[in-house]
Structure formats: structure tokens, C-alpha cells
Write a protein that holds these residues in place. Sequence first.
Motif, PDB file in Angstrom:
ATOM      1  N   GLU A 120       4.687   3.844 -14.713  1.00  0.00           N
ATOM      2  CA  GLU A 120       3.567   3.703 -15.633  1.00  0.00           C
ATOM      3  C   GLU A 120       2.357   4.304 -14.931  1.00  0.00           C
ATOM      4  O   GLU A 120       2.409   4.581 -13.737  1.00  0.00           O
ATOM      5  CB  GLU A 120       3.341   2.230 -16.011  1.00  0.00           C
ATOM      6  CG  GLU A 120       3.113   1.327 -14.816  1.00  0.00           C
ATOM      7  CD  GLU A 120       3.040  -0.142 -15.225  1.00  0.00           C
ATOM      8  OE1 GLU A 120       1.961  -0.575 -15.646  1.00  0.00           O
ATOM      9  OE2 GLU A 120       4.069  -0.844 -15.121  1.00  0.00           O
ATOM     10  N   THR A 121       1.292   4.539 -15.669  1.00  0.00           N
ATOM     11  CA  THR A 121       0.108   5.142 -15.072  1.00  0.00           C
ATOM     12  C   THR A 121      -0.744   4.047 -14.458  1.00  0.00           C
ATOM     13  O   THR A 121      -1.152   3.117 -15.141  1.00  0.00           O
ATOM     14  CB  THR A 121      -0.686   5.902 -16.155  1.00  0.00           C
ATOM     15  OG1 THR A 121       0.211   6.833 -16.758  1.00  0.00           O
ATOM     16  CG2 THR A 121      -1.850   6.661 -15.556  1.00  0.00           C
ATOM     17  N   LEU A 122      -0.993   4.155 -13.162  1.00  0.00           N
ATOM     18  CA  LEU A 122      -1.650   3.078 -12.427  1.00  0.00           C
ATOM     19  C   LEU A 122      -2.973   3.549 -11.836  1.00  0.00           C
ATOM     20  O   LEU A 122      -3.087   4.683 -11.384  1.00  0.00           O
ATOM     21  CB  LEU A 122      -0.741   2.617 -11.282  1.00  0.00           C
ATOM     22  CG  LEU A 122       0.613   2.038 -11.696  1.00  0.00           C
ATOM     23  CD1 LEU A 122       1.604   2.108 -10.549  1.00  0.00           C
ATOM     24  CD2 LEU A 122       0.444   0.601 -12.166  1.00  0.00           C
ATOM     25  N   THR A 123      -3.958   2.646 -11.841  1.00  0.00           N
ATOM     26  CA  THR A 123      -5.233   2.953 -11.197  1.00  0.00           C
ATOM     27  C   THR A 123      -5.222   2.408  -9.780  1.00  0.00           C
ATOM     28  O   THR A 123      -4.854   1.252  -9.564  1.00  0.00           O
ATOM     29  CB  THR A 123      -6.384   2.303 -11.979  1.00  0.00           C
ATOM     30  OG1 THR A 123      -6.350   2.813 -13.313  1.00  0.00           O
ATOM     31  CG2 THR A 123      -7.733   2.649 -11.361  1.00  0.00           C
ATOM     32  N   LYS A 154       7.220  -0.241  -9.662  1.00  0.00           N
ATOM     33  CA  LYS A 154       6.423   0.666 -10.499  1.00  0.00           C
ATOM     34  C   LYS A 154       6.301   2.077  -9.932  1.00  0.00           C
ATOM     35  O   LYS A 154       5.974   3.007 -10.658  1.00  0.00           O
ATOM     36  CB  LYS A 154       5.012   0.089 -10.678  1.00  0.00           C
ATOM     37  CG  LYS A 154       5.029  -1.230 -11.451  1.00  0.00           C
ATOM     38  CD  LYS A 154       3.643  -1.824 -11.603  1.00  0.00           C
ATOM     39  CE  LYS A 154       3.731  -3.243 -12.136  1.00  0.00           C
ATOM     40  NZ  LYS A 154       2.963  -3.469 -13.342  1.00  0.00           N
ATOM     41  N   ASP A 203      -4.427   1.821  -2.536  1.00  0.00           N
ATOM     42  CA  ASP A 203      -4.406   0.398  -2.857  1.00  0.00           C
ATOM     43  C   ASP A 203      -4.229   0.235  -4.362  1.00  0.00           C
ATOM     44  O   ASP A 203      -5.075   0.660  -5.141  1.00  0.00           O
ATOM     45  CB  ASP A 203      -5.753  -0.182  -2.391  1.00  0.00           C
ATOM     46  CG  ASP A 203      -5.939  -1.654  -2.745  1.00  0.00           C
ATOM     47  OD1 ASP A 203      -5.053  -2.228  -3.387  1.00  0.00           O
ATOM     48  OD2 ASP A 203      -6.992  -2.195  -2.361  1.00  0.00           O
ATOM     49  N   LEU A 204      -3.117  -0.362  -4.764  1.00  0.00           N
ATOM     50  CA  LEU A 204      -2.899  -0.616  -6.196  1.00  0.00           C
ATOM     51  C   LEU A 204      -3.120  -2.085  -6.533  1.00  0.00           C
ATOM     52  O   LEU A 204      -2.974  -2.503  -7.676  1.00  0.00           O
ATOM     53  CB  LEU A 204      -1.463  -0.238  -6.586  1.00  0.00           C
ATOM     54  CG  LEU A 204      -1.120   1.249  -6.628  1.00  0.00           C
ATOM     55  CD1 LEU A 204       0.376   1.425  -6.849  1.00  0.00           C
ATOM     56  CD2 LEU A 204      -1.904   1.944  -7.721  1.00  0.00           C
ATOM     57  N   GLY A 205      -3.399  -2.892  -5.512  1.00  0.00           N
ATOM     58  CA  GLY A 205      -3.536  -4.331  -5.734  1.00  0.00           C
ATOM     59  C   GLY A 205      -2.195  -4.971  -6.028  1.00  0.00           C
ATOM     60  O   GLY A 205      -2.130  -6.002  -6.690  1.00  0.00           O
ATOM     61  N   LEU A 206      -1.111  -4.367  -5.535  1.00  0.00           N
ATOM     62  CA  LEU A 206       0.239  -4.879  -5.803  1.00  0.00           C
ATOM     63  C   LEU A 206       0.905  -5.306  -4.504  1.00  0.00           C
ATOM     64  O   LEU A 206       0.605  -4.779  -3.436  1.00  0.00           O
ATOM     65  CB  LEU A 206       1.097  -3.777  -6.433  1.00  0.00           C
ATOM     66  CG  LEU A 206       0.688  -3.258  -7.809  1.00  0.00           C
ATOM     67  CD1 LEU A 206       1.565  -2.074  -8.199  1.00  0.00           C
ATOM     68  CD2 LEU A 206       0.795  -4.357  -8.847  1.00  0.00           C
ATOM     69  N   ILE A 221      -7.122   2.808  -5.556  1.00  0.00           N
ATOM     70  CA  ILE A 221      -8.294   3.201  -4.774  1.00  0.00           C
ATOM     71  C   ILE A 221      -7.788   3.626  -3.392  1.00  0.00           C
ATOM     72  O   ILE A 221      -6.924   2.953  -2.823  1.00  0.00           O
ATOM     73  CB  ILE A 221      -9.292   2.023  -4.639  1.00  0.00           C
ATOM     74  CG1 ILE A 221      -9.721   1.513  -6.024  1.00  0.00           C
ATOM     75  CG2 ILE A 221     -10.511   2.428  -3.817  1.00  0.00           C
ATOM     76  CD1 ILE A 221     -10.497   0.194  -5.996  1.00  0.00           C
ATOM     77  N   PHE A 269       0.855  -1.201   0.000  1.00  0.00           N
ATOM     78  CA  PHE A 269       0.000   0.000   0.000  1.00  0.00           C
ATOM     79  C   PHE A 269       0.890   1.250   0.000  1.00  0.00           C
ATOM     80  O   PHE A 269       1.950   1.265   0.627  1.00  0.00           O
ATOM     81  CB  PHE A 269      -0.912   0.011   1.229  1.00  0.00           C
ATOM     82  CG  PHE A 269      -1.938  -1.082   1.201  1.00  0.00           C
ATOM     83  CD1 PHE A 269      -3.086  -0.943   0.427  1.00  0.00           C
ATOM     84  CD2 PHE A 269      -1.752  -2.264   1.910  1.00  0.00           C
ATOM     85  CE1 PHE A 269      -4.039  -1.957   0.375  1.00  0.00           C
ATOM     86  CE2 PHE A 269      -2.701  -3.280   1.872  1.00  0.00           C
ATOM     87  CZ  PHE A 269      -3.846  -3.131   1.101  1.00  0.00           C
ATOM     88  N   MET A 283      -6.932  12.458  -8.081  1.00  0.00           N
ATOM     89  CA  MET A 283      -8.207  11.761  -8.042  1.00  0.00           C
ATOM     90  C   MET A 283      -8.717  11.601  -9.462  1.00  0.00           C
ATOM     91  O   MET A 283      -8.640  12.519 -10.273  1.00  0.00           O
ATOM     92  CB  MET A 283      -9.197  12.537  -7.189  1.00  0.00           C
ATOM     93  CG  MET A 283      -8.714  12.568  -5.746  1.00  0.00           C
ATOM     94  SD  MET A 283      -9.921  13.252  -4.639  1.00  0.00           S
ATOM     95  CE  MET A 283     -11.129  11.954  -4.624  1.00  0.00           C
ATOM     96  N   LYS A 284      -9.230  10.399  -9.727  1.00  0.00           N
ATOM     97  CA  LYS A 284      -9.677  10.071 -11.062  1.00  0.00           C
ATOM     98  C   LYS A 284     -11.110  10.561 -11.215  1.00  0.00           C
ATOM     99  O   LYS A 284     -11.997  10.112 -10.493  1.00  0.00           O
ATOM    100  CB  LYS A 284      -9.653   8.551 -11.182  1.00  0.00           C
ATOM    101  CG  LYS A 284      -9.306   8.017 -12.533  1.00  0.00           C
ATOM    102  CD  LYS A 284      -9.236   6.487 -12.424  1.00  0.00           C
ATOM    103  CE  LYS A 284      -9.102   5.864 -13.783  1.00  0.00           C
ATOM    104  NZ  LYS A 284      -7.827   6.092 -14.421  1.00  0.00           N
ATOM    105  N   PRO A 307     -11.451   6.453  -6.477  1.00  0.00           N
ATOM    106  CA  PRO A 307     -10.478   5.982  -7.459  1.00  0.00           C
ATOM    107  C   PRO A 307      -9.445   7.077  -7.739  1.00  0.00           C
ATOM    108  O   PRO A 307      -9.798   8.250  -7.798  1.00  0.00           O
ATOM    109  CB  PRO A 307     -11.319   5.709  -8.707  1.00  0.00           C
ATOM    110  CG  PRO A 307     -12.598   6.464  -8.525  1.00  0.00           C
ATOM    111  CD  PRO A 307     -12.783   6.698  -7.061  1.00  0.00           C
TER     112      PRO A 307
END
Lengths: 338, 343
Positions: free
Chosen positions: A106-109, A147, A136-139, A111, A81, A156-157, A99
Motif C-alpha cells: 500500500e502507499t505509505l507515508t 506492508k 520511519d513509517l511508525g511501524l 519520514i 525502520f 520524496m514527497k 517526508p
Amino acid sequence: MEQLKELLFQLCSAAGTPGDENLAAQQAKQALEPYCTDITIDHMGNVIAFMGDPHAERQVMLDAHIDQIGMIVTQIDGDGFLHVAPCGGVDRRVLPGAPVTVYGNETLTGIVCCLPPHLVEDDGNKVEPVDKMAVDLGLTKEEAERKVSLGDRIIMKCEPRTLLNHRVSSAALDDRAGCAAVIRCAQLLHDKPLKCGLTILLSTREETGSQGAKTGAFRIFPTEAIAVDVSFADQPGVAAYKCGKLGAGPMIGVSPTLDREMKDKLVHIAKDEEIPYQMEVMGGSTGTNADAIGTTQSGVRTALISIPLRYMHTPVEVVDLEDIERVAKLMASYIHHR
Amino acid sequence: MANIKLLEQLCALRGISGDEEAVRDFIVEQITPYAERITIDAMGNIIAEKKGAKPAKTKLMLNAHMDEVGLIVTHIDDDGYLKFAAVGGIDKRVLCGRSVIIGNGVHGVIGAKPIHLLHSEERGKAVPINDMYLDIGASSREEAEKAVHLGDSVCFHSLFDTQNGMIRSRALDDRAGCAILIDMIQSELPYDMTFVFCVQEEVGTRGSRTAAYQVQPQAAIVVETTTAADIAGVPSEKHVCSLGKGAVISFMDRGTIYDRAYYDLALDTAREEQLPYQIKQAVAGGNDAGAIHATRDGVRTIAVSLACRYLHSAVGQIAQDDFHSAEKLIMKLAARIAGSEQV
């Protein structure tokens, strides 16, 4: 109006947090190219563009800030995280579960972590400070470290959207709306000869202390300057005396720190040209780049025009395109007037 | 492999509780060539009977719900702002600053008072839902009334993102379950089974109550998403379940004590088929099983869920591996249940 909207949406869709404005700056530079000469991006990241007569005694500067609020990565924890700090005045109440886009290599999504309701104390009324939040990138830690670097930025997206009545919503309208007004003004002035010089400064780092405007104005040192920013528009829960009205035209600033004569001239022109306008009176510091520009070198006569905006510093800021168009017209008339 | 493309199509559809039509139409279209018989009941549930290679020894119903949490427009004020109520368990903390889509496609936003005008103690306080409103850009009640109506559904704008082995989207609860069931209907099954896609789960498991009544199954598998709290700042004993560790099997939640033999069978199936699984480590939440297991003279029920972070918010997150392996486990478990006599 469609063309203005397209310009504004393009500007809003390019990221530019304080100190990392390059994507937004490149977008703005491209938009200025048809109208200006000598467009440069200086070592502070400021976009500086010129039009008109370089030898005229009267040298006007229009400023709008190109940066937007965001967050900055301070740590990657053992579970991958990202821990963050605010980069500008982020409203933490809009962050949980939001989000975001992380600009790593790289461009990461991602939450923003949000505790599930069953783990929340105090009935969910408390919102943690930003430095206690995580993305949280899920990584895993190792993947995240490959990354993302500490110091990378997060925004913010939120895609720009069209509302009713020429009104639009997006993140970063503070102050891409101002940038759009300045670019639109350049477009309006483009095919008429100018008797003065006009320098456009799209300045960096306003949200962290106006360092871009300070150094940009030093470099340009105009005879007069107009800063274009956004200011509070009417919305439920905010006292009417604290804000302007959305769709009611440019808010012309009045403050001990702003030039009275310029303000009077702006009001006069607005009346003459039948451009709706409103007054915004402040008791001292304006909280905008105008404060820094005014005290540049031996001093610069400075005015402030604000675009009314709702929900400032959230990803769903709202402005009225008519207001942006009117700000552009008012400035164009002001520049022509003498 | 479960079908991510199908899930994306399902998540793009708006369907808050009581307004599931778009989702229903899409699912009917997807399953029509593959199901023996499809009925839409008075509540709006889809009941699809699927022929397998053999008649089932136990009548099995698989369930997923079509609806999602959202908001509903309750009032339009003189200035053209809309007030709303939550539909389902939406957390007030995730509402502020979101952009939404209302009724037939009107854009709106849930704003907040500018941070500059807040007192210091207000800055750390979640905005109460009663203080929130939707701004669609209208400047009067008349203008707003031309664009939206009382009772219009409101959904979050969302994204569908599959970076880094995850799936991030609105409405994964429970379009992920719908996607798994559709994929099963579109494949060859060993036994006859009945699939129900239910309405109104989020407002009290109402659709599944009437669906189970009509289907009269002997056994049911509820395919759901469940809260994963494996996020920053939460100690591991409070994670409930984790992304990437396989299908989540429940022994009990706040609506159901699951059938013990089926619970054991689910664990055995996962082990024997070498599929990853985890046991839900909390008695929390609830789903359609609560209504189904107590229907008529009782239905032996088990729930198999996907671990999902940020369940009832603008964007949830599940792991792609879980989505694929859970579908395999549900297929195997369904075959074992449908292929065994009741004793």
C-alpha cells in the motif's frame, strides 16, 4: 500555458523510480493517446508511441526519460525502520527529516530519520551516506514486513507548486519536464500532416545508466534522434559558465558526441522562428540518453536539447514553463522542416 | 479522546513566533462559547478563564504555546532571491530541498547546488544556513518586492497524515498542546481553571512570562511536545522518550527543575488512573515552564508532554495513542491539583 502546467503536474505526481516507472508511464501514455497511434509499453517499461508516415525514409525519434531518482528498500530492521540505498543520484543533503512516500503493497507515508540536534556530533555539519539513513513509517518490524518488501521504492514527497513568472517547482521535473515537452510537441504536430515518421520514446532507467534509451532506440532505430533532458540553470553559488539561464529558452547541445548538422539546423530554425535559445557546450559525454542513442546499432544521428533547471536532484527542482513550450515548438518546427 | 480533526485544523494554520494571529483567531473562535472570560494581552497571548463545577482550591493555569519555528525574510537580492534568518531552533540539516510558503501565500523553495557539481567532500556536508536562500521564481529584486516583504514569515509546506496510528505534520510543537487545551475548555471541568495560549515560546518563552504574571497562578501545567530520539541508529539509553509509551513527565530540563510533589503526583495519577506514562530520560530542552515557574514569587509547575520525533522540522511525528492518553492524564492531574489546598 495552464494546460502545459496541468500536464506537467500530472506527470510529476505519478511515481516512477528506475526500474519501476509504471505509474508515470501510464500517466504519459494517457497524455499521448489523443495524438499518437500504436502506443505500447515495452518489456523495459519504455513508452513508445508513433505518429506520421511509417513508410517515409525520414524517421525521427524524440526521447525523454520517464524515470526519476529515488531510493530502494534494502532491509527492515528490528524496530521496523527501513534501510535504503539510492536509486539514481540522490542528494543526501536534502534527506534528513524529509517526508517520503513508500510504495509497498500500500502507499505509505514515512519520514527519513534525522537525529535530534542534541545527539548530533560535529555541529551537524556531516550528512551520513544514504545507506546509513533509515525511513520511519511508525511501524513495528512485523507490521512493516507485512506492508513493505525489500526492493520496494521510495520517493520524496513534494507536491508541484507554482512560483512567479510561469516558473514551477516539483520533484521529478528531471525529466518529466522533458516528457512534457515531447508530449506538447506531439500535440503541436497533431493536426498537420507529417512527411516523416515520428516515434516518441519515454525511456526508463536513465538515472541508473540509460538502459531504457539504449534498448528503446535499438527497437526503433530511427534515422535521427533528439534527446530532451534537463540541464543546470543559473543559481547562486554555481559559476555562470557551468550553466544556462532559466527562462532563456532551449539549451541546444554541442559536443563531439552529438550530430553537428542537426545542431546547426536547430540553431537555424530557432533564429528563423525567433525562439530564444542558448548553447550548451560539452567536451565529450553529455551525461544524457543522447550518449547511448548515438551508438545504437550502426549509429543514429543524435541531437540534445536541454531544459534549464535549478536544484537538480532535489525535491524542489525549478523550471520555467516557457522554456518547455519553446523546446516543444523548436522540435515541432525541426520535424516539419526539410 | 483528544480531537485529531481539531489538531489538523490547528496544524494547517501558519504561525511562526511573533506572527500567531491566524492561530489565535481560530482558538478564540473555538473556545468563545465555553470560556467565562477571554482576554488577549499586549503580547498577543490568549488568557481564558473556564468555570468548573466548583471553585478551585488551588489556582491552576494550563499552558500551551501557539507559535511554531520557521524562517523570516531578511533580504531581497538583485536577482530576486530572498535571504532569511531562522526563527526559533531550526536545524540547518532539515532546510535544504524543502518547499515553503511566504507571507500571504507566495510559494518558494530552498534549493541546493546540484549534486553533479559538488566536490566529493561537499556531498557529505550540510549546507550552512548563510549559504541558503529562497527562490520564489522572481527574476529581479523589483519583481520579488511586489510579492514579498522584508520581515515576512516563512513556513514549511506540510502534510497532515494519520496513517498507522501516527500523526505526521508540521507544527505539532505545540499545536498538539493547544488542541488538548481547547478540548478541555470545551468539556465539563470539576474546578475553575485558567488556560493560556502563549506567543513567542520558540524565541525565549516570552509570551508565557507575561501571561503568568497576569494570571498569578499558584500552580501551572505546561502541555508540550518533547524530543523523542527513539529512531534508527540511536541506542536506547539516548532515546529520551519513545512514541506510543504514554505522556512524558519531566523532573528537570534546561529551563526548569519541576515541583517535586507535583512530579510525584503526576506519576501517582497516571498509575492510579491506569494511564500509560514515561519519564523524560534526559536533562535536555526547555519550554514555557522555565518562564512560568519563576514568575512573581514562584509558581509550582509541572510539564506533561507528547513524545515527538523530528520536532523542529518540516514534519514531526507523534503517536495517536499518546495524544489521547496524555489528554486524559492532564485532565485528571489538573483536577487533582485544582482540587487540593496549598499547604
